[in-house]
Write an enzyme that holds these catalytic residues in place. Sequence first.
Site, PDB file in Angstrom:
ATOM      1  CB  SER A  18      -8.204   3.299   2.422  1.00 58.07           C
ATOM      2  OG  SER A  18      -7.624   2.907   3.682  1.00 58.07           O
ATOM      3  CE  LYS A  44      -4.136   1.687   2.597  1.00 60.15           C
ATOM      4  NZ  LYS A  44      -4.870   1.726   3.762  1.00 60.15           N
ATOM      5  CB  SER A  46      -8.317   0.162   5.181  1.00 60.55           C
ATOM      6  OG  SER A  46      -9.196   1.620   5.107  1.00 60.55           O
TER       7      SER A  46
HETATM    8  N1  GLN Z   1     -13.195   3.465   5.762  1.00 61.05           N
HETATM    9  C1  GLN Z   1     -12.936   4.059   7.146  1.00 61.05           C
HETATM   10  C2  GLN Z   1     -12.421   5.290   6.897  1.00 61.05           C
HETATM   11  O1  GLN Z   1     -12.925   5.996   5.952  1.00 61.05           O
HETATM   12  C3  GLN Z   1     -11.770   3.176   7.365  1.00 61.05           C
HETATM   13  C4  GLN Z   1     -10.464   3.595   6.807  1.00 61.05           C
HETATM   14  C5  GLN Z   1      -9.092   2.591   7.299  1.00 61.05           C
HETATM   15  O2  GLN Z   1      -9.226   1.750   7.866  1.00 61.05           O
HETATM   16  N2  GLN Z   1      -8.110   3.335   6.690  1.00 61.05           N
HETATM   17  O3  GLN Z   1     -11.981   6.112   7.776  1.00 61.05           O
END
Ligand code: GLN
Length: 472
Positions: free
Chosen positions: A150, A75, A174
Amino acid sequence: MTGAVDIARAVRAGSRTARDVLEEHLAAIDGREGELHAFNLVLAEEARAGADEVDRRVAAGEDPGPLAGVPVALKDNLCTRGIPTTCSSRILDGWRPPYDATVVTRLREAGAVVVGKTNMDEFAMGSSTENSAFGPTRNPHDPSRVPGGSSGGSAAAVAAGFAALALGSDTGGSIRQPAAFCGVVGVKPTYGLVSRYGLVAFASSLDQIGPFAGNVADAALALEALAGHDRADSTSILEAAPSLSGVLDRGVEGLRIGVIRELVDGIDPDVGTRLSEAAGALEAAGAKVDEASVPATTLGLSAYYVLATAEASSNLARYDGVRYGLRVDGDDITAMYGATRSAGFGAEVKRRIMLGTYALSAGYYDAYYGQAQRVRTLMIRDFDAAYASYDLLLAPTTPTTAFELGAKTADPLSMYLSDVCTIPSNLVGHPAISVPYGRGDDGLPIGVQLLAPALGEATMFRAAAALERSLA
Ligand code: GLN
């Protein structure tokens, strides 16, 4: 395409070269990357050099490590020395980290070959990878759908056969949510089990790095290589890396598993059906499965969007046009800060910084931040109470299958709801794994989630392997 366990075994035995494995994955990337956009950067030449070095070591009779020749995707919020690390944000334009994240070092030491940096929601804020400054990633199962987020690029990379393993970060889901949407395994380890050194921070008390893999055994092998104490991360726990690969065939006989009632409310019927089938499969394998209640999980989403934004507003203050990446000049330093941050951050990141700044402001601190911290404590107590009666908990990973691109971009709250089932594990610091379990009415993958108490990874992986076997 073969998995990590098989690749490493063949490369170590000398029956396949790491270079041959890599070329096969690079060919898969050539075939579909234009359509899917899983990567911000493909590191073909660096990867070829890495694979050749693994092959040289095998030829010299050395052991190149447990992940010998396994292609991995990272990532793009994991620091790679001298290699752009963008967090899919304009604000890091041109920045090259001066050091590697600990997980990157550990993967290389284990013999893995880094193939590239994957696309993500900007600074890991989002659930669809549509918040990337570089355009969205598409779901390999249906390119009209999102891969989740994400860490959508990492999930798509594994699902498309671009890499046997990928790393993501999970602050509120995410890793697990995109794993479910893309039909792969995704693990959020216990907070502190995997070093965060070199992970660009979003919400430091919630962030954990973990693997994506094509199957449970591959995920276990990856986590064994990643886990373990790191002096460079003050929240790294002293525990040694857990032994996981050896427990996968132990079964679930006698384990007590509770299906979290509060997280089943409001999910799509096809997701509910797969979850019931998963519960039935665990029961058929000898576990004792019934319904559990973890009441405070219903408060998770609200608490998370106060705490995560509060921490983000502080963590992202460092992007000031002086120390990293982009600078847009202004008449004085204040104007320069404003111009840089206005141009460099996307809309969702700005929304989070404003929300978090508000939640931390003097007049509202206790009403928002303080209250959310109290909810977090309640949730820890509720999970502790549940684990007095259960070894593991079972829940859906997501309320739906992968949605269409654009379906939720106009409505941030509906996007936030994608993480309602995954957020509780982050708030309490516990591990959870998403395992693919069949498909929805639309033919797209569905994931179910096993949750364990802190450092319960071994039991969690045992049950995950049993679930996977029940589908075979
Ligand atoms: N979708 C969640 C957010 O937008 C979690 C994101 C994540 O785990 N980095 O914060």
